[in-house]
Each structure stands twice: as structure tokens, then as C-alpha cells.
Design a protein around this motif. Structure first.
Motif, mmCIF file in Angstrom:
data_model
loop_
_atom_site.group_PDB
_atom_site.id
_atom_site.type_symbol
_atom_site.label_atom_id
_atom_site.label_comp_id
_atom_site.label_asym_id
_atom_site.label_seq_id
_atom_site.Cartn_x
_atom_site.Cartn_y
_atom_site.Cartn_z
ATOM 1 N N UNK A 1 0.823 -1.216 0.000
ATOM 2 C CA UNK A 1 0.000 0.000 0.000
ATOM 3 C C UNK A 1 0.854 1.261 0.000
ATOM 4 N N UNK A 2 1.911 1.254 0.780
ATOM 5 C CA UNK A 2 2.801 2.420 0.836
ATOM 6 C C UNK A 2 3.521 2.592 -0.493
ATOM 7 N N UNK A 3 3.966 1.503 -1.076
ATOM 8 C CA UNK A 3 4.646 1.566 -2.376
ATOM 9 C C UNK A 3 3.707 2.139 -3.442
ATOM 10 N N UNK A 4 2.437 1.738 -3.409
ATOM 11 C CA UNK A 4 1.462 2.306 -4.346
ATOM 12 C C UNK A 4 1.403 3.825 -4.213
ATOM 13 N N UNK A 5 1.366 4.320 -2.973
ATOM 14 C CA UNK A 5 1.310 5.769 -2.749
ATOM 15 C C UNK A 5 2.587 6.467 -3.205
ATOM 16 N N UNK A 6 3.732 5.843 -2.943
ATOM 17 C CA UNK A 6 5.006 6.432 -3.373
ATOM 18 C C UNK A 6 5.114 6.463 -4.891
ATOM 19 N N UNK A 7 4.621 5.425 -5.540
ATOM 20 C CA UNK A 7 4.646 5.391 -6.999
ATOM 21 C C UNK A 7 3.697 6.447 -7.570
ATOM 22 N N UNK A 8 2.536 6.594 -6.970
ATOM 23 C CA UNK A 8 1.570 7.608 -7.409
ATOM 24 C C UNK A 8 2.169 9.019 -7.302
ATOM 25 N N UNK A 9 2.990 9.234 -6.280
ATOM 26 C CA UNK A 9 3.647 10.536 -6.088
ATOM 27 C C UNK A 9 4.910 10.674 -6.934
ATOM 28 N N UNK A 10 5.204 9.653 -7.734
ATOM 29 C CA UNK A 10 6.371 9.626 -8.625
ATOM 30 C C UNK A 10 7.691 9.726 -7.856
ATOM 31 N N UNK A 11 7.742 9.050 -6.700
ATOM 32 C CA UNK A 11 8.964 9.001 -5.909
ATOM 33 C C UNK A 11 9.733 7.708 -6.157
ATOM 34 N N UNK A 12 9.021 6.688 -6.592
ATOM 35 C CA UNK A 12 9.647 5.412 -6.962
ATOM 36 C C UNK A 12 9.003 4.923 -8.246
ATOM 37 N N UNK A 13 9.650 3.957 -8.879
ATOM 38 C CA UNK A 13 8.981 3.278 -9.982
ATOM 39 C C UNK A 13 9.293 1.795 -9.927
ATOM 40 N N UNK A 14 8.348 1.046 -10.480
ATOM 41 C CA UNK A 14 8.465 -0.408 -10.551
ATOM 42 C C UNK A 14 8.906 -0.773 -11.957
ATOM 43 N N UNK A 15 9.804 -1.736 -12.039
ATOM 44 C CA UNK A 15 10.280 -2.203 -13.337
ATOM 45 C C UNK A 15 10.260 -3.723 -13.342
ATOM 46 N N UNK A 16 9.648 -4.293 -14.352
ATOM 47 C CA UNK A 16 9.623 -5.750 -14.476
ATOM 48 C C UNK A 16 10.999 -6.216 -14.947
ATOM 49 N N UNK A 17 11.493 -7.257 -14.321
ATOM 50 C CA UNK A 17 12.796 -7.811 -14.653
ATOM 51 C C UNK A 17 12.772 -8.353 -16.086
ATOM 52 N N UNK A 18 13.843 -8.150 -16.806
ATOM 53 C CA UNK A 18 13.932 -8.678 -18.172
ATOM 54 C C UNK A 18 14.275 -10.165 -18.164
ATOM 55 N N UNK A 19 14.895 -10.643 -17.081
ATOM 56 C CA UNK A 19 15.278 -12.050 -17.012
ATOM 57 C C UNK A 19 14.208 -12.925 -16.361
ATOM 58 N N UNK A 20 13.394 -12.339 -15.494
ATOM 59 C CA UNK A 20 12.329 -13.082 -14.823
ATOM 60 C C UNK A 20 11.097 -12.186 -14.774
ATOM 61 N N UNK A 21 10.176 -12.415 -15.661
ATOM 62 C CA UNK A 21 8.996 -11.547 -15.798
ATOM 63 C C UNK A 21 8.119 -11.514 -14.542
ATOM 64 N N UNK A 22 8.286 -12.485 -13.653
ATOM 65 C CA UNK A 22 7.504 -12.485 -12.410
ATOM 66 C C UNK A 22 8.072 -11.506 -11.388
ATOM 67 N N UNK A 23 9.302 -11.121 -11.564
ATOM 68 C CA UNK A 23 10.011 -10.271 -10.583
ATOM 69 C C UNK A 23 9.871 -8.797 -10.967
#
Length: 157
Positions: free
Chosen positions: A66-88
Motif C-alpha cells: 500500500x505504501x509503495x502504491x502511494x510512493x509510486x503515485x507521487x512519482x517518488x519510486x517506480x516499478x520495473x519488471x525484470x527482463x530475465x524473470x517476468x515475475x520479478x
């Protein structure tokens, strides 16, 4: 005053100190203490996942998510899908997040850690066992809690 009253008063003072720090942090940096804790953890480890953050700071995965969602919404972090393991999915700070983290105040526990480490080993053990017993007496053993006083590691990033 009874001994238990003195102990409860000391606990209230500790709670009040962390509460005041959290309010000041929110006013100065626009972050809650758990948000700052998570930003520090993401900054400390390249390619960290949300589950690793939760494990490292001993908060539940749902809380961290939940906190990560809020931080991402505020553009303080971003999530990136791994190129070697799409689940990560790995987390990283944005430039804005890194700037905010660099301007954030020192963690509350820094002063505590310096004073605690200055104590003799026997006194550290005595304090630790006493606080663990108090936590058990308050049925607080299973509560979510970070391993630090409210915010991040004690090192400045």
C-alpha cells in the motif's frame, strides 16, 4: 507514584517522542515515517523487490504494498519488471524520490543508537530483555513493527 505508573509514563514519553518526530517529518519532508523507511530501503539496495523491503523492515507485505502504491503515485519510486524473470518486479527511486530522500531529516533513532552503543554490553542486554518483556506483557509480540524507531536505517544516505 507506583513503579508500574512510572514505567507507563516512560512508555508514553517514548510514544510521544516518535509521534512528534513523525509529525515534524510529515511537515518538513511531506512523508510519513513508514514512507521514509521504505524510500531508504529502496535506496540502499539496487533491484530490491517489495517482498524484500517488507522482510528487511519487518512490516507486512500488504502494508508495504500500500505504501509503495502511494510512493509510486507521487512519482517518488517506480516499478520495473525484470527482463530475465517476468515475475520479478524491482523498485527504484526516481530522481524526485532521490532528491526528497537526500533532503529528509536524520532518522530519530540515530541519537538513540549512539547512546545505546556507548553502554556496557551487560546494560544493553538488560535494556533489551526488559523491553522485550514489556512487549510481551502488553501482548505486543505479534504486532507489525519496523526494527527501528519509525524511520529507516540510522545511516545517512
Amino acid at each position: 507514584m507506583e513503579k508500574y505508573e512510572e514505567l507507563l509514563l516512560a512508555l508514553r514519553k517514548i510514544i510521544r517522542a516518535t509521534d512528534l518526530y513523525s509529525k515534524q517529518l510529515n511537515k518538513d519532508a511531506g512523508l510519513t515515517a513508514p514512507q521514509l523507511l521504505i524510500l531508504r530501503e529502496i535506496s540502499a539496495q539496487t533491484g530490491i523487490t517489495a517482498s524484500a523491503v517488507a522482510q528487511n523492515i519487518t512490516l507486512s507485505p500488504a502494508t508495504v504494498s500500500n505504501i509503495i502504491d502511494r510512493l509510486e503515485h507521487r512519482e517518488l519510486i517506480h516499478r520495473t519488471r525484470s527482463t530475465t524473470d517476468k515475475r520479478r518486479v524491482v523498485l527504484s527511486l526516481t530522481t524526485r524520490g532521490a532528491d526528497l530522500l537526500a533532503r529528509s531529516p536524520r532518522p530519530l533513532q540515530h541519537h538513540f543508537i549512539e547512546n545505546f552503543c556507548a553502554l556496557e554490553a551487560w546494560e544493553q542486554s538488560l535494556l533489551l530483555s526488559s523491553m522485550q518483556r514489556v512487549a510481551r506483557m502488553m501482548d505486543a509480540e505479534q504486532l507489525d513493527a519496523a526494527a527501528v524507531l519509525e524511520v529507516g536505517s540510522y545511516e545517512n544516505h
